[in-house]
Design an enzyme around this catalytic site. Sequence first.
Site, PDB file in Angstrom:
ATOM      1  N   LYS A   1       3.231   1.411  -3.892  1.00 33.65           N
ATOM      2  CA  LYS A   1       2.629   0.875  -5.118  1.00 33.65           C
ATOM      3  C   LYS A   1       3.364   1.303  -6.385  1.00 33.65           C
ATOM      4  O   LYS A   1       3.449   0.542  -7.343  1.00 33.65           O
ATOM      5  CB  LYS A   1       1.164   1.294  -5.213  1.00 33.65           C
ATOM      6  CG  LYS A   1       0.285   0.722  -4.116  1.00 33.65           C
ATOM      7  CD  LYS A   1      -1.153   1.138  -4.328  1.00 33.65           C
ATOM      8  CE  LYS A   1      -2.009   0.823  -3.135  1.00 33.65           C
ATOM      9  NZ  LYS A   1      -3.417   1.158  -3.332  1.00 33.65           N
TER      10      LYS A   1
ATOM     11  N   ASN B   1      -9.250  18.673  -8.499  1.00 35.09           N
ATOM     12  CA  ASN B   1      -8.267  18.323  -7.479  1.00 35.09           C
ATOM     13  C   ASN B   1      -7.722  19.605  -6.881  1.00 35.09           C
ATOM     14  O   ASN B   1      -7.615  20.610  -7.576  1.00 35.09           O
ATOM     15  CB  ASN B   1      -7.115  17.522  -8.110  1.00 35.09           C
ATOM     16  CG  ASN B   1      -6.250  16.848  -7.065  1.00 35.09           C
ATOM     17  OD1 ASN B   1      -6.763  16.136  -6.210  1.00 35.09           O
ATOM     18  ND2 ASN B   1      -4.957  17.078  -7.106  1.00 35.09           N
TER      19      ASN B   1
ATOM     20  N   ASP C   1      -6.586  -2.934  -7.568  1.00 31.78           N
ATOM     21  CA  ASP C   1      -7.360  -1.766  -7.098  1.00 31.78           C
ATOM     22  C   ASP C   1      -8.417  -1.327  -8.106  1.00 31.78           C
ATOM     23  O   ASP C   1      -9.555  -1.022  -7.737  1.00 31.78           O
ATOM     24  CB  ASP C   1      -6.430  -0.571  -6.855  1.00 31.78           C
ATOM     25  CG  ASP C   1      -5.636  -0.713  -5.569  1.00 31.78           C
ATOM     26  OD1 ASP C   1      -6.143  -1.345  -4.632  1.00 31.78           O
ATOM     27  OD2 ASP C   1      -4.511  -0.189  -5.517  1.00 31.78           O
TER      28      ASP C   1
ATOM     29  N   THR D   1       0.838  -1.186   0.000  1.00 29.19           N
ATOM     30  CA  THR D   1       0.000   0.000   0.000  1.00 29.19           C
ATOM     31  C   THR D   1       0.883   1.250   0.000  1.00 29.19           C
ATOM     32  O   THR D   1       2.102   1.148  -0.161  1.00 29.19           O
ATOM     33  CB  THR D   1      -1.022  -0.061   1.164  1.00 29.19           C
ATOM     34  OG1 THR D   1      -1.951   1.011   1.000  1.00 29.19           O
ATOM     35  CG2 THR D   1      -0.371   0.031   2.533  1.00 29.19           C
TER      36      THR D   1
ATOM     37  N   THR E   1      -4.763  20.397  -6.072  1.00 23.14           N
ATOM     38  CA  THR E   1      -3.639  20.778  -6.920  1.00 23.14           C
ATOM     39  C   THR E   1      -4.084  20.528  -8.363  1.00 23.14           C
ATOM     40  O   THR E   1      -4.050  19.390  -8.857  1.00 23.14           O
ATOM     41  CB  THR E   1      -2.401  19.916  -6.570  1.00 23.14           C
ATOM     42  OG1 THR E   1      -2.230  19.940  -5.156  1.00 23.14           O
ATOM     43  CG2 THR E   1      -1.150  20.403  -7.266  1.00 23.14           C
TER      44      THR E   1
ATOM     45  N   TYR F   1     -13.853   4.556   3.745  1.00 25.09           N
ATOM     46  CA  TYR F   1     -14.765   3.601   4.390  1.00 25.09           C
ATOM     47  C   TYR F   1     -14.770   3.736   5.910  1.00 25.09           C
ATOM     48  O   TYR F   1     -15.567   3.105   6.593  1.00 25.09           O
ATOM     49  CB  TYR F   1     -14.431   2.155   3.984  1.00 25.09           C
ATOM     50  CG  TYR F   1     -12.983   1.790   4.165  1.00 25.09           C
ATOM     51  CD1 TYR F   1     -12.491   1.409   5.405  1.00 25.09           C
ATOM     52  CD2 TYR F   1     -12.104   1.849   3.095  1.00 25.09           C
ATOM     53  CE1 TYR F   1     -11.163   1.094   5.562  1.00 25.09           C
ATOM     54  CE2 TYR F   1     -10.767   1.537   3.244  1.00 25.09           C
ATOM     55  CZ  TYR F   1     -10.302   1.158   4.484  1.00 25.09           C
ATOM     56  OH  TYR F   1      -8.980   0.862   4.648  1.00 25.09           O
TER      57      TYR F   1
ATOM     58  N   GLY G   1     -10.594  14.486  -6.791  1.00 30.22           N
ATOM     59  CA  GLY G   1      -9.316  13.933  -6.333  1.00 30.22           C
ATOM     60  C   GLY G   1      -8.529  13.292  -7.456  1.00 30.22           C
ATOM     61  O   GLY G   1      -9.082  12.539  -8.264  1.00 30.22           O
ATOM     62  N   ALA G   2      -7.250  13.644  -7.525  1.00 27.68           N
ATOM     63  CA  ALA G   2      -6.372  13.064  -8.551  1.00 27.68           C
ATOM     64  C   ALA G   2      -5.065  12.600  -7.916  1.00 27.68           C
ATOM     65  O   ALA G   2      -3.997  12.710  -8.494  1.00 27.68           O
ATOM     66  CB  ALA G   2      -6.119  14.089  -9.659  1.00 27.68           C
TER      67      ALA G   2
ATOM     68  N   GLY H   1      -3.277   9.130  -5.770  1.00 32.01           N
ATOM     69  CA  GLY H   1      -3.085   7.751  -6.228  1.00 32.01           C
ATOM     70  C   GLY H   1      -4.402   7.073  -6.549  1.00 32.01           C
ATOM     71  O   GLY H   1      -4.581   6.505  -7.641  1.00 32.01           O
TER      72      GLY H   1
HETATM   73  N1  LIG Z   1     -11.685   2.093  -0.334  1.00 29.41           N
HETATM   74  C1  LIG Z   1     -10.454   1.777  -0.695  1.00 29.41           C
HETATM   75  O1  LIG Z   1     -10.119   0.613  -0.892  1.00 29.41           O
HETATM   76  C2  LIG Z   1      -9.453   2.875  -0.900  1.00 29.41           C
HETATM   77  C3  LIG Z   1      -8.255   2.620  -1.570  1.00 29.41           C
HETATM   78  C4  LIG Z   1      -7.359   3.672  -1.756  1.00 29.41           C
HETATM   79  C5  LIG Z   1      -7.651   4.923  -1.246  1.00 29.41           C
HETATM   80  N2  LIG Z   1      -8.833   5.138  -0.603  1.00 29.41           N
HETATM   81  C6  LIG Z   1      -9.155   6.470  -0.072  1.00 29.41           C
HETATM   82  O2  LIG Z   1      -9.015   7.425  -1.100  1.00 29.41           O
HETATM   83  C7  LIG Z   1      -8.529   8.653  -0.564  1.00 29.41           C
HETATM   84  C8  LIG Z   1      -7.303   9.106  -1.340  1.00 29.41           C
HETATM   85  O3  LIG Z   1      -6.270   8.157  -1.172  1.00 29.41           O
HETATM   86  P1  LIG Z   1      -4.950   8.224  -2.083  1.00 29.41           P
HETATM   87  O4  LIG Z   1      -4.265   6.941  -1.912  1.00 29.41           O
HETATM   88  O5  LIG Z   1      -5.287   8.720  -3.439  1.00 29.41           O
HETATM   89  O6  LIG Z   1      -4.127   9.372  -1.314  1.00 29.41           O
HETATM   90  P2  LIG Z   1      -3.188  10.484  -1.969  1.00 29.41           P
HETATM   91  O7  LIG Z   1      -2.463   9.955  -3.156  1.00 29.41           O
HETATM   92  O8  LIG Z   1      -2.408  11.036  -0.821  1.00 29.41           O
HETATM   93  O9  LIG Z   1      -4.222  11.605  -2.503  1.00 29.41           O
HETATM   94  C9  LIG Z   1      -4.934  12.396  -1.596  1.00 29.41           C
HETATM   95  C10 LIG Z   1      -5.975  13.191  -2.368  1.00 29.41           C
HETATM   96  O10 LIG Z   1      -6.734  13.994  -1.440  1.00 29.41           O
HETATM   97  C11 LIG Z   1      -6.545  15.388  -1.763  1.00 29.41           C
HETATM   98  N3  LIG Z   1      -6.509  16.142  -0.526  1.00 29.41           N
HETATM   99  C12 LIG Z   1      -5.823  15.856   0.597  1.00 29.41           C
HETATM  100  N4  LIG Z   1      -6.037  16.792   1.541  1.00 29.41           N
HETATM  101  C13 LIG Z   1      -6.881  17.703   0.991  1.00 29.41           C
HETATM  102  C14 LIG Z   1      -7.474  18.911   1.463  1.00 29.41           C
HETATM  103  N5  LIG Z   1      -7.231  19.377   2.690  1.00 29.41           N
HETATM  104  N6  LIG Z   1      -8.294  19.585   0.632  1.00 29.41           N
HETATM  105  C15 LIG Z   1      -8.557  19.124  -0.613  1.00 29.41           C
HETATM  106  N7  LIG Z   1      -8.016  17.983  -1.134  1.00 29.41           N
HETATM  107  C16 LIG Z   1      -7.187  17.298  -0.333  1.00 29.41           C
HETATM  108  C17 LIG Z   1      -5.240  15.431  -2.499  1.00 29.41           C
HETATM  109  O11 LIG Z   1      -5.131  16.625  -3.248  1.00 29.41           O
HETATM  110  P3  LIG Z   1      -3.664  17.164  -3.684  1.00 29.41           P
HETATM  111  O12 LIG Z   1      -3.281  16.365  -4.898  1.00 29.41           O
HETATM  112  O13 LIG Z   1      -3.883  18.584  -3.947  1.00 29.41           O
HETATM  113  O14 LIG Z   1      -2.737  16.911  -2.527  1.00 29.41           O
HETATM  114  C18 LIG Z   1      -5.372  14.176  -3.367  1.00 29.41           C
HETATM  115  O15 LIG Z   1      -6.298  14.362  -4.407  1.00 29.41           O
HETATM  116  C19 LIG Z   1      -8.252   8.403   0.908  1.00 29.41           C
HETATM  117  O16 LIG Z   1      -9.328   8.896   1.656  1.00 29.41           O
HETATM  118  C20 LIG Z   1      -8.187   6.892   1.032  1.00 29.41           C
HETATM  119  O17 LIG Z   1      -8.669   6.470   2.294  1.00 29.41           O
HETATM  120  C21 LIG Z   1      -9.730   4.144  -0.424  1.00 29.41           C
END
Ligand SMILES: NC(=O)c1ccc[n+]([C@@H]2O[C@H](COP(=O)([O-])OP(=O)(O)OC[C@H]3O[C@@H](n4cnc5c(N)ncnc54)[C@H](OP(=O)(O)O)[C@@H]3O)[C@@H](O)[C@H]2O)c1
Length: 280
Positions: free
Chosen positions: A47, A155, A106, A43, A157, A223, A131-132, A134
């Site tokens: 990845k 997003n 995923d 994770t 950013t 979740y 959101g953009a 990972g």
């Molecule tokens: N259900 C599942 O199996 C599963 C699997 C993976 C992830 N997820 C969930 O998906 C979400 C994203 O995970 P990720 O792996 O993509 O993380 P990540 O790569 O760190 O991306 C985080 C995302 O959230 C945005 N963000 C963070 N803080 C913010 C704020 N204060 N205001 C506005 N946007 C904000 C980021 O924007 P910037 O690009 O501008 O930083 C980016 O788009 C998490 O909540 C995670 O729990 C769920």
Amino acid sequence: MHNAAFAALGLDWCYVAFEVAPVSLRTAIAGAQAMNFSGLNLTVPHKLLALGLVDVLDESARAWGAVNTIRFEGQGDDGIWRPVTEFDAVDRGRPTQFRTHGFNTDAEGISRSLVEDLGVSLTGTRVFLLGAGGAGRAIALRLAFEGVRELFLTNRTASKAEEVAAEIHTRFPGVRVVVGYPTEPVDLLINATSLGLKPGDALPLDLARFSLSEVRAVYDAIYRPAVTPLIAVAQAAGCKTANGLGMLLHQGAKAFEIWTGCPAPVAVMRRALELNIYGR
Ligand SMILES: NC(=O)c1ccc[n+]([C@@H]2O[C@H](COP(=O)([O-])OP(=O)(O)OC[C@H]3O[C@@H](n4cnc5c(N)ncnc54)[C@H](OP(=O)(O)O)[C@@H]3O)[C@@H](O)[C@H]2O)c1
């Protein structure tokens, strides 16, 4: 969920978690292989790193540009690569060569969850994705692969959303992709930002710019908590909603099948997740 699934199938296997620093990832993979592990899940932040560390990439890992599942394989005297577990189970002698095989489960997890939990069939739909990072990038590419008609991306950013849009434009030219808020109703809104994970988090979108009366179904990839601020306002607006548990479940079920070669007992896995995460 994996341990519950192993027990349900009577497999004498065990799933354990290890915290590994990115600098040690190569050594950790080699160590697991040396100890005859069947495979691994990876994770954040491993990845992307793992893409360059495994010996062979499955099409899924190549397509989504990330590895979240590794299977350890051996080559028998007949030259065929098989999961290392088969060499233990069947008297085929020890492998002469070993390799790591990288997969991504995923992307399939999200589309299976959208169908199962929201009844959404993606082909031809209009989707607004927040959101953009990972998860957001993987979801966007998967939606495009599934044939959505229009995809609106935002997003914090903005440049990251622009990059994902450019990638979709190149790889899936039939999909209309727009960076920004939709100006017309959409079929599905997905939150793939981390806003909603922490108590007191703001909503991941500006409701003055997009009303939830403009959308039928809302999916939050988060979740925990089960009801995020987005899900709460979406339910109040009468939308069909689901959280990200199904996405977690289905990426795990797919990984289970890759390691064991057995159909995953999905209901058992879902029950174990619910008990573990929500305590009920
Ligand atoms: N259900 C599942 O199996 C599963 C699997 C993976 C992830 N997820 C969930 O998906 C979400 C994203 O995970 P990720 O792996 O993509 O993380 P990540 O790569 O760190 O991306 C985080 C995302 O959230 C945005 N963000 C963070 N803080 C913010 C704020 N204060 N205001 C506005 N946007 C904000 C980021 O924007 P910037 O690009 O501008 O930083 C980016 O788009 C998490 O909540 C995670 O729990 C769920």
